[in-house]
Design a protein around this motif. Structure first.
Motif, short mmCIF file in Angstrom:
data_model
loop_
_atom_site.label_atom_id
_atom_site.label_comp_id
_atom_site.label_asym_id
_atom_site.label_seq_id
_atom_site.Cartn_x
_atom_site.Cartn_y
_atom_site.Cartn_z
N ARG A 169 11.59 43.75 25.84
CA ARG A 169 10.60 44.83 25.87
C ARG A 169 9.81 44.97 24.58
NH1 ARG A 169 13.86 49.96 27.10
NH2 ARG A 169 15.27 48.87 25.72
N GLY A 170 10.14 44.16 23.55
CA GLY A 170 9.45 44.37 22.28
C GLY A 170 10.03 45.58 21.57
N THR A 171 9.44 45.96 20.46
CA THR A 171 10.01 47.03 19.64
C THR A 171 9.38 48.38 19.91
OG1 THR A 171 10.33 45.37 17.93
CG2 THR A 171 10.54 47.66 17.26
N ILE A 172 8.10 48.37 20.15
CA ILE A 172 7.40 49.64 20.35
C ILE A 172 6.41 49.53 21.50
CG2 ILE A 172 5.64 51.17 19.36
CD1 ILE A 172 7.01 51.19 16.81
N SER A 173 6.41 50.48 22.38
CA SER A 173 5.33 50.62 23.35
C SER A 173 5.18 52.10 23.63
CB SER A 173 5.63 49.84 24.63
OG SER A 173 6.74 50.41 25.30
N LEU A 174 4.01 52.49 24.06
CA LEU A 174 3.75 53.91 24.28
C LEU A 174 3.93 54.20 25.73
CD1 LEU A 174 0.57 54.12 22.08
CD2 LEU A 174 2.82 54.93 21.47
N ARG B 202 8.57 60.50 18.07
CA ARG B 202 9.11 60.30 19.42
C ARG B 202 10.25 59.31 19.37
NH1 ARG B 202 6.27 57.09 24.31
NH2 ARG B 202 7.30 55.40 23.16
N GLU C 56 29.83 41.64 30.05
CA GLU C 56 29.32 40.28 29.94
C GLU C 56 29.77 39.70 28.60
OE1 GLU C 56 25.10 40.04 30.72
OE2 GLU C 56 25.35 41.36 32.45
N GLU D 17 7.05 44.98 15.15
CA GLU D 17 7.28 43.83 16.02
C GLU D 17 7.70 42.60 15.21
OE1 GLU D 17 7.45 43.88 19.18
OE2 GLU D 17 6.43 45.75 19.72
N ASP E 202 16.35 41.72 24.08
CA ASP E 202 15.58 42.67 24.87
C ASP E 202 14.15 42.15 24.95
OD1 ASP E 202 14.28 44.89 25.90
OD2 ASP E 202 15.64 46.27 24.87
N GLY F 197 11.69 53.02 20.11
CA GLY F 197 10.23 53.14 20.21
C GLY F 197 9.66 52.66 21.53
N SER G 153 15.45 49.79 17.85
CA SER G 153 14.26 50.51 18.27
C SER G 153 14.56 51.66 19.23
CB SER G 153 13.29 49.54 18.96
OG SER G 153 12.17 50.26 19.42
N GLU H 272 9.58 52.22 27.99
CA GLU H 272 9.88 51.78 29.36
C GLU H 272 11.38 51.62 29.55
OE1 GLU H 272 8.77 47.75 30.52
OE2 GLU H 272 8.30 47.28 28.45
#
Lengths: 387, 159
Positions: B154-159, A363, B145, A27, B152, A36, A34, A39
């Motif tokens: 969404r940040g870099t990492i999420s599970l 992943r 555009e 982060e 973005d 990663g 990414s 969503e």
């Protein structure tokens, strides 16, 4: 104060995801490409956002019924018939929750007693084990393998069942592997469960995102609906993660217990989100089809790319993740991800984030544009070349 | 075919191999479909989408509404053809509604475009009137555009 000693040990001893440090580093870094993120990159379709806005304009800003708006529960029931041929009574067999996660939490709380064993297919999403532990029950992961397309096999299930087994969690389509369960797999699993008192918690949050094969729910298999809590939600299929809206469908006696837990812990799910969700279910099928088609192209692109640069990769059939093996590099999952991040600024998630059996895998999410995926693949290829 | 065109419309520089992977067909099939689309004139060409504002180049664009008298037998065709031959003209559309032809004109300065309209377009025999609208800023062009990419969220990492 000695806070640590005052805490409930079951909460205190929960491992914060072991790779938190790695996430924090990712982060903080700049110019990271990414793969990663778990969503969708799509925005919530405009007509769904508009329905939320409209409800605010109409000052629909109060609590709803604990179970959720009746209109929404009716739409969920209609959707379940339309897509998966399962019939639920909107008044007693549907509960609207804060994301699928809350439904999972509530189901585990009402079903599981201290000492019970809870089986779950692994690798899988990170929330099951801690929630089982909080309920003083025993988490029992059942390892799934690439050679079985990461499907839970009836034999492995049968071998894991003891007289303490209370619940089986079925997380399919699967995060992180992309594995799905076909009707044949489900029939075999059902065969093991029939005649037992074991419940099934079927986490079907990715049900709409399968490629080729249409999703089949275990609840649609004969004799299974009576023992299945089906959990789903709006986050993944309608790209509505931040709206925090999900639901559980299942037998009335279980749902009424879950409704109590929900009532005392939550009251009711966010009202604005519920109105938006009604619009999603009524007029959103085409949005899902469009997004699925895009995911499918990206899926083929990333799998082909990963294989081309020398990583063996199971062909994912659901969700939006590829789960390539990195065993050929001789690195552990975490080493691989850390070194890739530091040296080539690509963020992947180590397979071990999803259970010890994820070792040897990483992943790679494909909720990203093709150009983005291409750049990431180029960097990973360079990285592999330098190992 | 539609899917292939949609992909090419988004990015004409996808390689045939990439297109084949995304569409789940062979590379040869992609190549032959593209050839066919080119031969049929469905695909007219491939160009980069340039944000000229990014380089300090003097360029202005104007959208000019033309009202014209249609010609017996030839309708609007003749005048449209005459206009589209002019080098300064980027595009010519026949429109429904309050005017007839929409002409996109590009020049180096406002003055140059204004003179082009005054000296070339307005005096044409069948042109009844012109209205010139200068483009001040392009936000989106041909589906892309042009504003700098938003981060973005969404940040870099999420599970």
């Amino acid at each position: 104060m000695d806070y640590q000693s005052l805490m409930n040990p079951r909460a205190r001893d929960l491992k914060p995801s072991g790779i938190r440090k790695f996430f924090d580093i990712a982060e903080e870094m700049e110019d990271v490409i990414s793969l990663g993120v778990g969503e969708p990159d799509f925005k919530t379709p405009w007509h769904i956002r508009e329905a939320g806005i409209h409800s605010l304009e109409k000052a629909k800003t109060r609590y709803t019924a604990n179970r959720g708006l009746k209109e929404l529960r009716s739409e969920i029931a209609a959707y379940m018939i339309r897509k998966f041929h399962i019939e639920y009574q909107p008044d007693s067999e549907v509960l609207v929750t804060v994301g699928g996660s809350e439904a999972i939490d509530a189901a585990i709380r009402v079903l599981v007693c201290p000492g019970d064993e809870v089986l779950f297919a692994a690798p899988s999403f990170v929330c099951y084990e801690p929630l089982i532990t909080l309920g003083q029950a025993v988490p029992v992961p059942i390892v799934t393998r690439a050679k079985d397309n990461f499907a839970l096999t009836a034999a492995d299930l049968a071998a894991a069942i003891t007289d303490k087994t209370k619940l089986l969690i079925l997380p399919y389509p699967n995060n992180p592997t992309g594995g799905i369960l076909r009707r044949k797999n489900l029939e075999e699993i059902a065969q093991v469960l029939r005649g037992t008192d074991i419940f099934v918690l079927s986490d079907e949050i990715y049900a709409e995102l399968t490629y080729g094969e249409k999703h089949v729910s275990i609840a649609a298999i004969e004799g299974m609906q009576e023992r299945t809590i089906l959990v789903s939600g709006f986050s993944k299929c309608y790209s509505m993660t931040g709206w925090r809206l999900g639901y559980a469908c299942g037998p009335a006696p279980v749902l009424s217990q879950m409704t109590k837990v929900h009532q005392y812990g939550i009251m009711s799910a966010p009202t604005t989100s519920q109105y938006a969700a009604i619009e999603a279910l009524r007029n959103g099928d085409a949005d899902i089809d469009k997004m699925r088609e895009k995911y499918d192209m990206r899926r083929r692109f990333i799998v082909d790319g990963l294989r081309r640069i020398g990583l063996s990769c199971f062909e994912p059939e659901g969700a939006f993740y590829a789960f390539p093996s990195i065993q050929s590099t001789g690195l552990s999952s975490e080493e691989f991800c850390e070194r890739l991040l530091y040296s080539h600024k690509v963020a992947l998630v180590p397979g071990t984030a999803f259970g010890a059996c994820g070792e040897g895998f990483v992943r790679a999410s494909y909720c990203e544009s093709i150009e983005h995926i291409r750049t990431a693949l180029e960097r990973i290829e360079q990285f592999l070349g330098e190992l | 075919m539609d899917k292939l065109l949609t992909l090419l419309e988004k990015n004409a520089r996808f390689t045939n191999a990439e297109l084949a992977t995304m569409l789940n067909v062979s590379e040869e099939a992609v190549a032959s479909q593209i050839k066919e689309l080119e031969n049929q004139g469905v695909i007219k060409g491939y160009k980069p989408l340039v944000d000229w504002d990014k380089i300090a180049n003097d360029r202005v664009t104007a959208m000019i509404e033309l009202k014209v008298t249609p010609q017996r037998d030839a309708g609007f065709e003749e005048i449209a053809e005459t206009i589209m031959e002019m080098e300064e003209v980027e595009s010519v559309y026949l429109m429904s509604g309050g005017y007839d032809l929409s002409v996109l004109v590009r020049g180096r300065t406002f003055q140059e475009v204004a003179m082009f309209v005054a000296k070339r377009l307005a005096p044409m025999k069948n042109v009844l009137s012109t209205a010139t609208h200068f483009v001040l800023r392009r936000y989106k062009d041909m589906g892309v555009e042009l504003a700098d990419k938003k981060l973005d969220d969404r940040g870099t990492i999420s599970l």
